[in-house]
Enzyme design. Structure first.
Site, PDB file in Angstrom:
ATOM      1  N   ASP A 113       0.846  -1.204   0.000  1.00 17.14           N
ATOM      2  CA  ASP A 113       0.000   0.000   0.000  1.00 17.14           C
ATOM      3  C   ASP A 113       0.876   1.247   0.000  1.00 17.14           C
ATOM      4  O   ASP A 113       1.961   1.245   0.588  1.00 17.14           O
ATOM      5  CB  ASP A 113      -0.882   0.002   1.267  1.00 17.14           C
ATOM      6  CG  ASP A 113      -2.189   0.744   1.041  1.00 17.14           C
ATOM      7  OD1 ASP A 113      -3.249   0.115   1.071  1.00 17.14           O
ATOM      8  OD2 ASP A 113      -2.148   1.984   0.832  1.00 17.14           O
ATOM      9  N   ARG A 116       5.221 -13.649 -14.146  1.00 17.86           N
ATOM     10  CA  ARG A 116       6.554 -14.145 -13.777  1.00 17.86           C
ATOM     11  C   ARG A 116       6.471 -15.244 -12.724  1.00 17.86           C
ATOM     12  O   ARG A 116       7.187 -16.232 -12.776  1.00 17.86           O
ATOM     13  CB  ARG A 116       7.417 -12.978 -13.259  1.00 17.86           C
ATOM     14  CG  ARG A 116       8.833 -13.401 -12.851  1.00 17.86           C
ATOM     15  CD  ARG A 116       9.697 -12.215 -12.427  1.00 17.86           C
ATOM     16  NE  ARG A 116       9.196 -11.485 -11.281  1.00 17.86           N
ATOM     17  CZ  ARG A 116       9.303 -11.877 -10.021  1.00 17.86           C
ATOM     18  NH1 ARG A 116       9.906 -13.019  -9.745  1.00 17.86           N
ATOM     19  NH2 ARG A 116       8.817 -11.146  -9.042  1.00 17.86           N
ATOM     20  N   ASP A 127       4.108   1.868  -4.196  1.00 20.73           N
ATOM     21  CA  ASP A 127       3.104   2.387  -5.120  1.00 20.73           C
ATOM     22  C   ASP A 127       3.032   1.428  -6.317  1.00 20.73           C
ATOM     23  O   ASP A 127       4.057   1.195  -6.972  1.00 20.73           O
ATOM     24  CB  ASP A 127       3.550   3.804  -5.555  1.00 20.73           C
ATOM     25  CG  ASP A 127       2.508   4.499  -6.399  1.00 20.73           C
ATOM     26  OD1 ASP A 127       1.905   3.838  -7.268  1.00 20.73           O
ATOM     27  OD2 ASP A 127       2.309   5.714  -6.193  1.00 20.73           O
ATOM     28  N   VAL A 128       1.853   0.901  -6.590  1.00 17.47           N
ATOM     29  CA  VAL A 128       1.742  -0.130  -7.640  1.00 17.47           C
ATOM     30  C   VAL A 128       1.980   0.408  -9.048  1.00 17.47           C
ATOM     31  O   VAL A 128       2.034  -0.374 -10.002  1.00 17.47           O
ATOM     32  CB  VAL A 128       0.376  -0.873  -7.603  1.00 17.47           C
ATOM     33  CG1 VAL A 128       0.214  -1.667  -6.320  1.00 17.47           C
ATOM     34  CG2 VAL A 128      -0.792   0.075  -7.849  1.00 17.47           C
ATOM     35  N   TYR A 177     -11.478   7.113 -13.015  1.00 18.16           N
ATOM     36  CA  TYR A 177     -11.750   5.871 -12.284  1.00 18.16           C
ATOM     37  C   TYR A 177     -12.408   4.854 -13.209  1.00 18.16           C
ATOM     38  O   TYR A 177     -11.922   3.732 -13.356  1.00 18.16           O
ATOM     39  CB  TYR A 177     -12.663   6.191 -11.103  1.00 18.16           C
ATOM     40  CG  TYR A 177     -12.968   5.016 -10.193  1.00 18.16           C
ATOM     41  CD1 TYR A 177     -12.012   4.520  -9.311  1.00 18.16           C
ATOM     42  CD2 TYR A 177     -14.226   4.418 -10.200  1.00 18.16           C
ATOM     43  CE1 TYR A 177     -12.306   3.465  -8.460  1.00 18.16           C
ATOM     44  CE2 TYR A 177     -14.529   3.364  -9.357  1.00 18.16           C
ATOM     45  CZ  TYR A 177     -13.566   2.882  -8.480  1.00 18.16           C
ATOM     46  OH  TYR A 177     -13.866   1.836  -7.645  1.00 18.16           O
TER      47      TYR A 177
HETATM   48  P1  NAD Z   1      -9.875   2.417  -0.113  1.00 15.37           P
HETATM   49  O1  NAD Z   1      -9.617   3.783  -0.641  1.00 15.37           O
HETATM   50  O2  NAD Z   1     -10.197   2.274   1.339  1.00 15.37           O
HETATM   51  O3  NAD Z   1      -8.669   1.451  -0.420  1.00 15.37           O
HETATM   52  C1  NAD Z   1      -7.779   1.614  -1.501  1.00 15.37           C
HETATM   53  C2  NAD Z   1      -6.382   1.312  -1.008  1.00 15.37           C
HETATM   54  O4  NAD Z   1      -5.473   1.387  -2.121  1.00 15.37           O
HETATM   55  C3  NAD Z   1      -5.885   2.316   0.037  1.00 15.37           C
HETATM   56  O5  NAD Z   1      -5.273   1.646   1.101  1.00 15.37           O
HETATM   57  C4  NAD Z   1      -4.871   3.160  -0.742  1.00 15.37           C
HETATM   58  O6  NAD Z   1      -3.895   3.761   0.080  1.00 15.37           O
HETATM   59  C5  NAD Z   1      -4.325   2.131  -1.713  1.00 15.37           C
HETATM   60  N1  NAD Z   1      -3.726   2.733  -2.924  1.00 15.37           N
HETATM   61  C6  NAD Z   1      -4.249   3.689  -3.715  1.00 15.37           C
HETATM   62  N2  NAD Z   1      -3.419   3.961  -4.741  1.00 15.37           N
HETATM   63  C7  NAD Z   1      -2.348   3.132  -4.595  1.00 15.37           C
HETATM   64  C8  NAD Z   1      -1.143   2.936  -5.321  1.00 15.37           C
HETATM   65  N3  NAD Z   1      -0.868   3.641  -6.440  1.00 15.37           N
HETATM   66  N4  NAD Z   1      -0.255   2.013  -4.872  1.00 15.37           N
HETATM   67  C9  NAD Z   1      -0.507   1.307  -3.746  1.00 15.37           C
HETATM   68  N5  NAD Z   1      -1.630   1.456  -3.010  1.00 15.37           N
HETATM   69  C10 NAD Z   1      -2.540   2.346  -3.436  1.00 15.37           C
HETATM   70  O7  NAD Z   1     -11.064   1.818  -1.004  1.00 15.37           O
HETATM   71  P2  NAD Z   1     -11.843   0.429  -0.904  1.00 15.37           P
HETATM   72  O8  NAD Z   1     -13.279   0.720  -0.795  1.00 15.37           O
HETATM   73  O9  NAD Z   1     -11.191  -0.472   0.072  1.00 15.37           O
HETATM   74  O10 NAD Z   1     -11.604  -0.134  -2.377  1.00 15.37           O
HETATM   75  C11 NAD Z   1     -10.621  -1.115  -2.634  1.00 15.37           C
HETATM   76  C12 NAD Z   1     -10.718  -1.590  -4.074  1.00 15.37           C
HETATM   77  O11 NAD Z   1     -12.032  -2.112  -4.330  1.00 15.37           O
HETATM   78  C13 NAD Z   1     -10.485  -0.476  -5.095  1.00 15.37           C
HETATM   79  O12 NAD Z   1      -9.744  -1.001  -6.167  1.00 15.37           O
HETATM   80  C14 NAD Z   1     -11.868  -0.102  -5.543  1.00 15.37           C
HETATM   81  O13 NAD Z   1     -11.893   0.389  -6.841  1.00 15.37           O
HETATM   82  C15 NAD Z   1     -12.602  -1.438  -5.435  1.00 15.37           C
HETATM   83  N6  NAD Z   1     -14.046  -1.226  -5.245  1.00 15.37           N
HETATM   84  C16 NAD Z   1     -14.549  -0.890  -4.033  1.00 15.37           C
HETATM   85  C17 NAD Z   1     -15.908  -0.670  -3.899  1.00 15.37           C
HETATM   86  C18 NAD Z   1     -16.535  -0.329  -2.578  1.00 15.37           C
HETATM   87  O14 NAD Z   1     -17.752  -0.127  -2.554  1.00 15.37           O
HETATM   88  N7  NAD Z   1     -15.842  -0.288  -1.473  1.00 15.37           N
HETATM   89  C19 NAD Z   1     -16.746  -0.784  -5.009  1.00 15.37           C
HETATM   90  C20 NAD Z   1     -16.179  -1.107  -6.239  1.00 15.37           C
HETATM   91  C21 NAD Z   1     -14.824  -1.348  -6.344  1.00 15.37           C
END
Ligand code: NAD
Ligand code: UDP
Length: 326
Positions: free
Chosen positions: A37, A110, A62-63, A149
């Site tokens: 993260d 990989r 960072d991914v 997004y």
């Molecule tokens: P969140 O914002 O709580 O979690 C996202 C996490 O990704 C955070 O910990 C953030 O710090 C990390 N992050 C962001 N950019 C990053 C990067 N470049 N490198 C490394 N880490 C990074 O949101 P969430 O609700 O837990 O969502 C998680 C995933 O599920 C996301 O991909 C989101 O699109 C997907 N999603 C969630 C929902 C929902 O309702 N919660 C709905 C649809 C999709």
């Protein structure tokens, strides 16, 4: 017997709302977990109870940059999910989805790992079909404020299926519909956390537009069951598969439930509807039921009660914490 390092499970976005539950469930079941993260919206409190467990490792990374670890499974959850947060730095949001997918698919290729993508109901945009089935191609504005997004996630799906076709990789794509629960940030900005925090503080409840737009809310524990079940399917099961709760509510109905469950005296305050805000959303979950034997169990009121209890404690510890609304 010592485990081979390739047995590690990588969870990107592992310190976020959903990712932290995946880490927790995997650690509890004995997997070696690497939580990756960059803490853009993630929070160390979400995973502090896992730090110190011998099968849990935390990596600030960072991914959008390549990652060199060994893995047998990858849950790709890194990406801000709340409109306010993903629109803060839209270029980074697209990079996170697209470069992040390329980097994690490269890692999977990989290491020969299975990889699951957290996709979203936003693939359908402002949907032309109701409820939404996986066959719907969506109705997405490619140049609006939500596009970083939506289009980022759509391109990530394309990449997953191209890696599958080109390299025969075991991929899984789940399209997650609005999920809520404890560990959301008070300032997450999404509707459930906003309304609960506003109700508990006695602040006005901010309804965008006329409040007649709909969403279908899934409690987090139910969603995580579906995600873990999807990862355990055979290599022939790729998805995309919708995961969400098909019970649909208007935002006015949601506000009513939250006011009733918290006993709040908050009034409603109407604010402008953000551009391209989808008018309705409800998953058709026939595919998930048939393939995974999964369906959500938690009624909205019960989930709201549990989430409100969590936010009560957050506000007790930090009375300054507040919602983040437009
Ligand atoms: P969140 O914002 O709580 O979690 C996202 C996490 O990704 C955070 O910990 C953030 O710090 C990390 N992050 C962001 N950019 C990053 C990067 N470049 N490198 C490394 N880490 C990074 O949101 P969430 O609700 O837990 O969502 C998680 C995933 O599920 C996301 O991909 C989101 O699109 C997907 N999603 C969630 C929902 C929902 O309702 N919660 C709905 C649809 C999709
Ligand atoms: N919304 C609202 N008040 C808020 C936050 C959101 O009325 O304080 C509305 C928003 O306009 C949308 C719905 O709630 O119609 C769900 O918004 P959220 O940001 O939770 O998720 P998404 O729009 O991505 O489904």
């Amino acid at each position: 017997m010592k485990k081979h390092p390739q047995q590690s499970v990588v969870v990107t976005g592992g310190a976020g709302f959903l990712g932290s539950y995946i880490c927790e469930r995997l650690v509890d079941s004995g997997s070696d977990v690497i939580c990756v993260d960059n803490f853009f919206t993630g929070n160390k409190d979400n995973i502090s109870h896992l730090i110190g467990r011998t099968n849990f490792e935390l990596l600030r990374h960072d991914v959008t940059f390549p990652l060199y670890v060994e893995a047998s499974k990858i849950f790709n959850f890194a990406c801000p999910a709340s409109p306010i947060h993903y629109q803060f730095d839209p270029v980074q949001t697209t990079k996170t989805s697209v470069h992040g997918a390329i980097n994690m698919l490269g890692l999977a290729k990989r290491t020969k790992a299975k990889i699951l993508q957290a996709s979203t109901s936003e693939i359908y945009g402002d949907p032309l079909e109701h409820p939404q089935r996986e066959e719907h191609w969506g109705n997405v504005n490619p140049i609006g404020p939500r596009s970083c997004y939506d289009e980022g996630k759509r391109c990530a799906e394309t990449l997953f299926f191209d890696y599958r076709r080109q390299f025969d990789m075991p991929i899984k794509v789940v399209r997650i519909f609005n999920t809520y629960g404890p560990r959301m940030r008070p300032d997450d900005g999404r509707v459930v956390s906003n309304f609960i925090v506003q109700a508990l503080r006695g602040d006005p409840i901010t309804i965008y537009g006329d409040g007649m737009q709909t969403r279908s809310f899934c409690y987090v524990d139910d969603l995580i069951d579906g995600i873990l079940a999807m990862m355990e399917t055979g290599d022939d099961v790729t998805g995309p598969v919708n995961l969400g709760n098909p019970n649909e509510f208007t935002m006015l109905e949601l506000a009513e439930v939250i006011i009733a469950e918290t006993g709040s005296k908050s009034r409603l305050e109407f604010r402008p509807l953000p551009q391209d805000d989808p008018k309705q959303r409800k998953p058709d979950i026939s595919l998930a039921k048939g393939t995974l034997g999964w369906e959500p169990k938690t009624p909205l009121r019960e989930g709201i009660r549990k989430t409100a209890a969590y936010f009560e404690k957050v506000l007790e510890d930090n009375p300054e914490a507040s919602a983040y609304s437009l």
